[in-house]
Design an enzyme around this catalytic site. Structure first.
Site, PDB file in Angstrom:
ATOM      1  N   GLY A  55      34.365 -20.142 -41.112  1.00 32.77           N
ATOM      2  CA  GLY A  55      35.600 -20.893 -40.994  1.00 32.77           C
ATOM      3  C   GLY A  55      35.468 -22.036 -40.005  1.00 32.77           C
ATOM      4  CB  SER A  56      36.927 -25.392 -39.880  1.00 30.90           C
ATOM      5  OG  SER A  56      36.088 -25.841 -40.926  1.00 30.90           O
ATOM      6  CG  HIS A  58      34.480 -21.045 -35.216  1.00 31.97           C
ATOM      7  ND1 HIS A  58      35.364 -20.333 -34.455  1.00 31.97           N
ATOM      8  CD2 HIS A  58      34.498 -20.487 -36.456  1.00 31.97           C
ATOM      9  CE1 HIS A  58      35.888 -19.368 -35.200  1.00 31.97           C
ATOM     10  NE2 HIS A  58      35.390 -19.441 -36.415  1.00 31.97           N
ATOM     11  CG  HIS A 220      38.157 -15.715 -36.551  1.00 30.94           C
ATOM     12  ND1 HIS A 220      37.277 -14.688 -36.775  1.00 30.94           N
ATOM     13  CD2 HIS A 220      37.554 -16.837 -36.997  1.00 30.94           C
ATOM     14  CE1 HIS A 220      36.193 -15.168 -37.360  1.00 30.94           C
ATOM     15  NE2 HIS A 220      36.334 -16.466 -37.503  1.00 30.94           N
ATOM     16  N   GLY A 392      48.329 -34.282  -7.073  1.00 24.30           N
ATOM     17  CA  GLY A 392      48.638 -32.927  -6.675  1.00 24.30           C
ATOM     18  C   GLY A 392      47.712 -32.285  -5.674  1.00 24.30           C
ATOM     19  CG  ASP A 393      44.412 -34.545  -3.938  1.00 21.13           C
ATOM     20  OD1 ASP A 393      45.472 -35.183  -3.776  1.00 21.13           O
ATOM     21  OD2 ASP A 393      43.288 -35.060  -3.770  1.00 21.13           O
ATOM     22  CB  SER A 435      44.471 -37.500   2.827  1.00 25.94           C
ATOM     23  OG  SER A 435      45.523 -37.657   1.914  1.00 25.94           O
ATOM     24  N   GLY A 547      52.548 -38.685   0.972  1.00 29.24           N
ATOM     25  CA  GLY A 547      51.859 -39.054   2.209  1.00 29.24           C
ATOM     26  C   GLY A 547      52.827 -39.393   3.319  1.00 29.24           C
TER      27      GLY A 547
END
Length: 564
Positions: A55-56, A58, A220, A392-393, A435, A547
């Protein structure tokens, strides 16, 4: 459901056309979802044809492994659906000459039936065909007999071995024997963090709670053999690796190769963490890992998760894995870096590192550590703000910086300039992104403003202004650009004005904190002109700059510490 497709009904055909268009060594068999080696037709090339498929969904399997030294053809069905026996037969007829063909089949009922029927028809036409079934999913060891286990990602290694054996001229019996022996020495197991979504269904096949995972699943979109709680990568790797190694009865000193496979939605960063853990744990077991490959080699659409595969090897099998191939999706290489660390230049030892903190510096150290506590406490708040208008850091970065400052030796607090330089070094090393450089530059400039032993209010105000100027110069920003300067510059002016008026440092920093807080609040209505927030344009309005908020937080910590 959001998918970059046109129509689920034409998805497989369009996907194959897009892939083959980028692979000059491949061709599509007209009227069929079959990808062939361009040089394998007509079928009089004198070597065994090696075919696989299924099957596709994968991808890059199976078409990505069609090429010199690997598969001769791949037959694709609809998503997670076995190709028809007619499609398999068409592929066989297109590439099978007198040397015959080997079919490598993953152990699913539909694949076994359709590939098996096609093989039987071709045998009736006088062509020799052999089948090797791969059943490498060790998660089913306590559920079904070994012959009924599923075939999953380790199948790619069998493709490589059989394709290399055929490429060097092995006859059908030899190619089949080598592929079958590899399949018997192969074990795999997977886990899912999140399910996949089948395009035609439009929804996930199962649901997971926020802290749940599925262990021992197939490819699957089906559930696994059991549900478990989310754990660190090391613990999850231990579960997978132990099950595989125990099933294969791998002993200390045995040689093997490792495959770390992504299931479609797992980023390379996480797969590399898994690979690190798997290699370390395999070596701790005494296994000799000769090669390792990491990447998305056999996926389950967009499922988040991974699988591990181990294959026992000797010199002969390793040579087949190392043999060159033109298959576009084979990751190649696999050689491990046995000496990956280069010793860093040693930092000259300071005799004063463990010197006691002078009495006159205790106050500065106490205030500085109060700032670090405030940064750690604000991590979640700053992370949320930064994620809404940035990457977001920031929260995690400043928390790392706080931890680094806490770890400074007592000698770092010898005097104000030394303390500021030491904090700059700690933040520079601990904080990535923008930063770290900003704070380190500001602290270093401030250190130069302070004469050793000087701690009067005017010197502190001058140091604050020097730090503010340095940050502006480094980043090229100014007030109104929606950066940390929108809190820092008003704070610096308030501090300087208060000191010039003869007010005490606690009062001056209280006024600075108020100015910073007002500046940070005002930044919510500023259109960003610098930094990642500038990419959002007007969409950033209403969200204070993270900041600037951070500046107001650490100034509040200074003011409160001085008051106490």
């Amino acid at each position: 459901m959001k998918k970059l497709i046109n129509d689920p009904k034409t998805l497989v055909a369009e996907m194959l056309e897009g892939a083959v268009r980028q692979a000059p060594g491949q061709v599509l068999l007209a009227g069929e979802s079959v990808v062939l080696r361009r040089d394998a037709t007509p079928p009089n090339i004198g070597r065994v044809a090696v075919l696989s498929g299924g099957g596709s969904g994968h991808e890059p399997a199976h078409a990505g492994y069609v090429g010199e030294g690997m598969l001769t053809a791949a037959v694709a069905g609809d998503v997670f659906t076995s190709p028809s026996s007619d499609a398999v037969l068409a592929g066989l007829r297109a590439v099978t000459g007198e040397a015959g063909a080997l079919l490598i089949v993953k152990n699913y009922t539909g694949d076994r039936l359709n590939f098996g029927l096609a093989a039987e028809i071709l045998r009736g036409e006088g062509k020799p065909v052999e089948i090797v079934v791969v059943a490498d999913d060790v998660a089913l060891r306590d559920t079904v007999p070994k012959t009924r286990r599923r075939g999953i990602a380790g199948t790619v290694l069998v493709h490589k071995i059989a394709g290399a054996a055929a490429e060097r001229g092995g006859d059908l019996a030899e190619v089949a024997r080598l592929a079958s022996a590899a399949a018997a020495d192969l074990g795999s197991m997977g886990l899912a963090l999140e399910p996949c979504i089948v395009p035609a269904a439009g929804k996930a096949g199962f649901a997971l709670g926020e802290s749940e995972i599925e262990l021992g699943l197939g490819i699957h979109g089906e559930p696994g053999v059991r549900r478990a709680s989310m754990q660190p990568a090391a613990a999850l790797v231990e579960i997978l690796l132990s099950a595989i190694a125990d099933d294969l009865a791998l002993k200390r000193g045995e040689r093997c190769v490792l495959l770390v496979n992504g299931l479609g939605g797992t980023p390379p960063m996480e797969l590399d963490v898994v690979a690190r853990e798997a290699l370390a744990q395999a070596e701790a077991r005494g296994l000799v890992v000769e090669r390792a490959w990491t990447g998305t080699l056999l996926s389950a659409l967009d499922m988040r998760g991974c699988s591990l595969s181990l294959l026992r090897v000797d010199d002969a099998r390793l040579a087949l894995l190392d043999a060159p191939t033109g298959a576009p999706a084979w990751p190649g290489g696999g050689h491990l870096n046995r000496d990956m660390h280069l010793a860093a230049a040693e930092t000259p030892a300071r005799e004063e590192q463990n010197a006691p903190v002078p009495a006159e510096m205790e106050a500065m150290r106490r205030v500085s550590l109060a700032v670090m506590s405030a940064m750690e406490a604000a991590e979640a708040e700053l992370t949320d703000l930064d994620a809404r208008a940035g990457d977001g850091d920031l929260g995690a970065s400043l928390a790392r910086g706080a931890e680094a400052v806490r770890a400074l030796p007592s000698g770092a607090w010898a005097d104000p300039p030394t303390a500021l330089r030491s904090m700059a070094d700690a933040l520079r090393r601990a904080i990535g992104g923008s930063s770290g450089p900003f704070y380190a530059t500001g602290l270093m400039r401030a250190a130069r403003e302070l004469a050793i032993g000087t701690s009067d209010a005017r010197a502190v105000a001058a140091a604050m202004k020097a730090a503010c100027d340095a940050i502006a110069e480094l980043g090229g920003a100014q007030e109104g650009d929606r950066t940390m300067l929108d809190a820092l510059c008003p704070a610096e002016r308030a501090l300087s004005d208060s000191v010039a008026a003869g007010e005490s440092l606690p009062t001056a920093f209280a006024r600075a904190e108020e100015a910073a807080r007002n500046g940070a609040a005002a930044s919510a209505q500023m259109s960003p002109r610098l930094g990642r927030a500038s990419y959002l344009g007007e969409r950033a309005l209403g969200i204070p700059d993270a900041g600037a908020v951070a500046v107001s937080i650490w100034l509040r910590a200074i003011a409160e510490a001085l008051r106490s």
